[in-house]
Scaffold this active site. Structure first.
Site, short mmCIF file in Angstrom:
data_model
loop_
_atom_site.label_atom_id
_atom_site.label_comp_id
_atom_site.label_asym_id
_atom_site.label_seq_id
_atom_site.Cartn_x
_atom_site.Cartn_y
_atom_site.Cartn_z
N TYR A 252 3.02 10.00 -0.48
CA TYR A 252 4.16 9.44 0.26
C TYR A 252 5.49 9.71 -0.48
CZ TYR A 252 0.45 6.68 2.55
OH TYR A 252 -0.70 6.27 3.20
N HIS B 90 -7.91 9.54 -1.67
CA HIS B 90 -7.20 9.50 -0.39
C HIS B 90 -8.01 10.13 0.76
CE1 HIS B 90 -2.79 9.26 1.19
NE2 HIS B 90 -3.64 9.03 2.16
N ASP C 2 0.83 -1.21 0.00
CA ASP C 2 0.00 0.00 0.00
C ASP C 2 0.86 1.25 0.00
OD1 ASP C 2 -2.89 1.19 0.79
OD2 ASP C 2 -1.34 2.28 1.90
N LYS D 87 -3.00 5.95 -4.15
CA LYS D 87 -4.12 6.85 -3.84
C LYS D 87 -3.90 8.21 -4.51
CE LYS D 87 -3.74 4.70 0.71
NZ LYS D 87 -2.32 4.63 1.10
P1 NDP Z 1 1.22 1.41 11.84
O1 NDP Z 1 0.10 1.39 12.82
O2 NDP Z 1 1.34 0.33 10.84
O3 NDP Z 1 2.55 1.47 12.74
C1 NDP Z 1 3.81 1.61 12.17
C2 NDP Z 1 4.82 1.90 13.29
O4 NDP Z 1 4.93 0.77 14.16
C3 NDP Z 1 6.19 2.17 12.75
O5 NDP Z 1 6.78 3.12 13.59
C4 NDP Z 1 6.90 0.81 12.87
O6 NDP Z 1 8.30 1.04 13.05
C5 NDP Z 1 6.26 0.25 14.12
N1 NDP Z 1 6.11 -1.22 14.10
C6 NDP Z 1 5.64 -1.98 13.10
N2 NDP Z 1 5.60 -3.28 13.44
C7 NDP Z 1 6.07 -3.35 14.70
C8 NDP Z 1 6.28 -4.42 15.61
N3 NDP Z 1 5.99 -5.67 15.26
N4 NDP Z 1 6.78 -4.13 16.84
C9 NDP Z 1 7.06 -2.86 17.18
N5 NDP Z 1 6.89 -1.80 16.38
C10 NDP Z 1 6.39 -2.04 15.14
O7 NDP Z 1 1.22 2.87 11.18
P2 NDP Z 1 1.09 3.51 9.75
O8 NDP Z 1 0.57 4.88 9.99
O9 NDP Z 1 2.32 3.39 8.97
O10 NDP Z 1 -0.10 2.71 9.01
C11 NDP Z 1 0.10 1.58 8.18
C12 NDP Z 1 -0.12 1.94 6.73
O11 NDP Z 1 -1.43 2.44 6.49
C13 NDP Z 1 0.77 3.08 6.22
O12 NDP Z 1 2.11 2.70 6.09
C14 NDP Z 1 0.07 3.46 4.97
O13 NDP Z 1 0.36 2.55 3.93
C15 NDP Z 1 -1.39 3.37 5.40
N6 NDP Z 1 -1.92 4.69 5.85
C16 NDP Z 1 -2.95 5.24 5.13
C17 NDP Z 1 -3.49 6.47 5.49
C18 NDP Z 1 -4.64 7.00 4.70
O14 NDP Z 1 -5.00 8.17 4.91
N7 NDP Z 1 -5.24 6.25 3.82
C19 NDP Z 1 -2.99 7.24 6.63
C20 NDP Z 1 -1.92 6.57 7.37
C21 NDP Z 1 -1.44 5.34 6.98
P3 NDP Z 1 9.45 0.35 12.13
O15 NDP Z 1 9.16 0.67 10.70
O16 NDP Z 1 10.67 1.00 12.66
O17 NDP Z 1 9.37 -1.11 12.43
#
Ligand code: NDP
Length: 278
Positions: A52, A114, A47, A81
């Site tokens: 981004y 989006h 995604d 998006k």
């Molecule tokens: P998430 O809820 O997926 O959390 C991501 C964070 O958690 C990062 O800091 C990551 O760090 C950490 N993390 C991931 N896995 C673990 C684990 N197993 N243990 C500990 N820490 C962990 O947040 P996002 O906001 O990134 O949401 C996911 C996706 O949703 C986005 O990447 C995007 O593709 C989408 N999105 C869509 C939006 C929209 O408006 N449509 C808005 C926001 C997000 P690290 O990378 O260092 O592991």
């Protein structure tokens, strides 16, 4: 059910229940390696979004990952998006073409509006309908749409959105949006499923996780799936990419599902779709 299991969207297209998110990951080797390694470890859905500014690296990661895993484009599900500034009929079509070009792909599996920018999303939706009818995208949907946005859009639309991607985690369980989506055959998808990492030291979730011998992240992601919500956790760390995907070998009890459901506080970590300004 496994990492490659799919849900069938209203138009018959199969979408993986689980995928990788890449929000806030900048272009460069960390991004390319995250996408590659996810594909190597069995992920089939990625995604991204124009805003981004990482579609080129996502595309490179996809090409390298496909080659290493010995799979073809049809085995993958790629989402992008259209950003708010591009919402309009011609501008949305042009934005789609730009995304494809950056990704180096000739179609997307899913293209989303989006954010529900007032007065703009219906024209953008007409463009998505055109792209869909011309066979240039496999499925179309929206993101951050509340029930009233969906009702408004569907009143004017020829084609119903197939997906609504919204913020969703144990502190924001979106019961009304989910019920509306279920009644209307719209697949709900969770963004920030891990609440951007802010729930991982929650005591209740830790207690539950301990009993299953799983991590808190795994328990939350399993809760998504058992609630019928597609999920796309983001990580750039290989061990976490693997860990997050290991949610198909256990099942939360009805009682634990209820306990997690009851954590809802209608609390957002992202913008409120009824009150945003960008
Ligand atoms: P998430 O809820 O997926 O959390 C991501 C964070 O958690 C990062 O800091 C990551 O760090 C950490 N993390 C991931 N896995 C673990 C684990 N197993 N243990 C500990 N820490 C962990 O947040 P996002 O906001 O990134 O949401 C996911 C996706 O949703 C986005 O990447 C995007 O593709 C989408 N999105 C869509 C939006 C929209 O408006 N449509 C808005 C926001 C997000 P690290 O990378 O260092 O592991």
């Amino acid at each position: 059910m496994n990492l490659q299991s799919t849900t069938t969207l209203s138009n018959g297209v199969k979408m993986p229940w689980f995928g990788l998110g890449v929000f806030k990951v900048e272009e460069g080797p960390v991004l390319v390696n995250a996408v590659r390694s996810a594909i190597q470890h069995g992920y089939r859905s990625i995604d991204t979004a124009a805003i981004y500014e990482n579609e080129a690296g996502v595309g490179q990661g996809i090409r390298e990952g496909m080659e290493e895993a010995g799979i073809s484009r049809s085995n993958l599900f790629v989402t992008s998006k259209v950003w708010n500034a591009d919402l309009g009929y011609e501008s949305t079509i042009a934005a789609y073409e730009t995304s494809l070009e950056k990704l180096g792909l000739d179609y997307l599996d899913l293209y989303l509006v989006h954010w529900p920018v007032e007065g703009k999303y219906k024209e953008a939706w007409r463009a998505l309908e055109t792209l869909y009818k011309e066979g240039r995208v496999k499925a179309i949907g929206v993101s951050n749409f509340q029930v009233h946005h969906l009702e408004d859009l569907m009143g004017a639309a020829e084609i119903k959105p197939m997906v609504n991607q919204v913020e969703y985690h144990p502190r924001l369980s979106q019961k009304e949006v989910q019920a509306f989506c279920q009644e209307n055959g719209i697949q709900m998808e969770a963004w920030s499923p891990l609440m951007q990492g802010q729930l991982l030291d929650n005591e209740d979730l830790r207690e539950i996780a301990g009993r299953y011998g799983k991590s808190v992240a795994q328990v939350i992601l399993r809760w998504d799936l058992q609630n019928g919500v597609v999920t796309i956790p983001k990580s750039v760390k290989e061990q976490r990419i693997i860990e997050n995907s290991q949610v198909f070998d256990f099942e939360l009890s009805a009682e634990d599902m209820k306990r997690i459901d009851s954590m809802n506080q209608n609390h957002r970590v992202g913008p409120d779709p009824d009150n945003f300004d960008f």
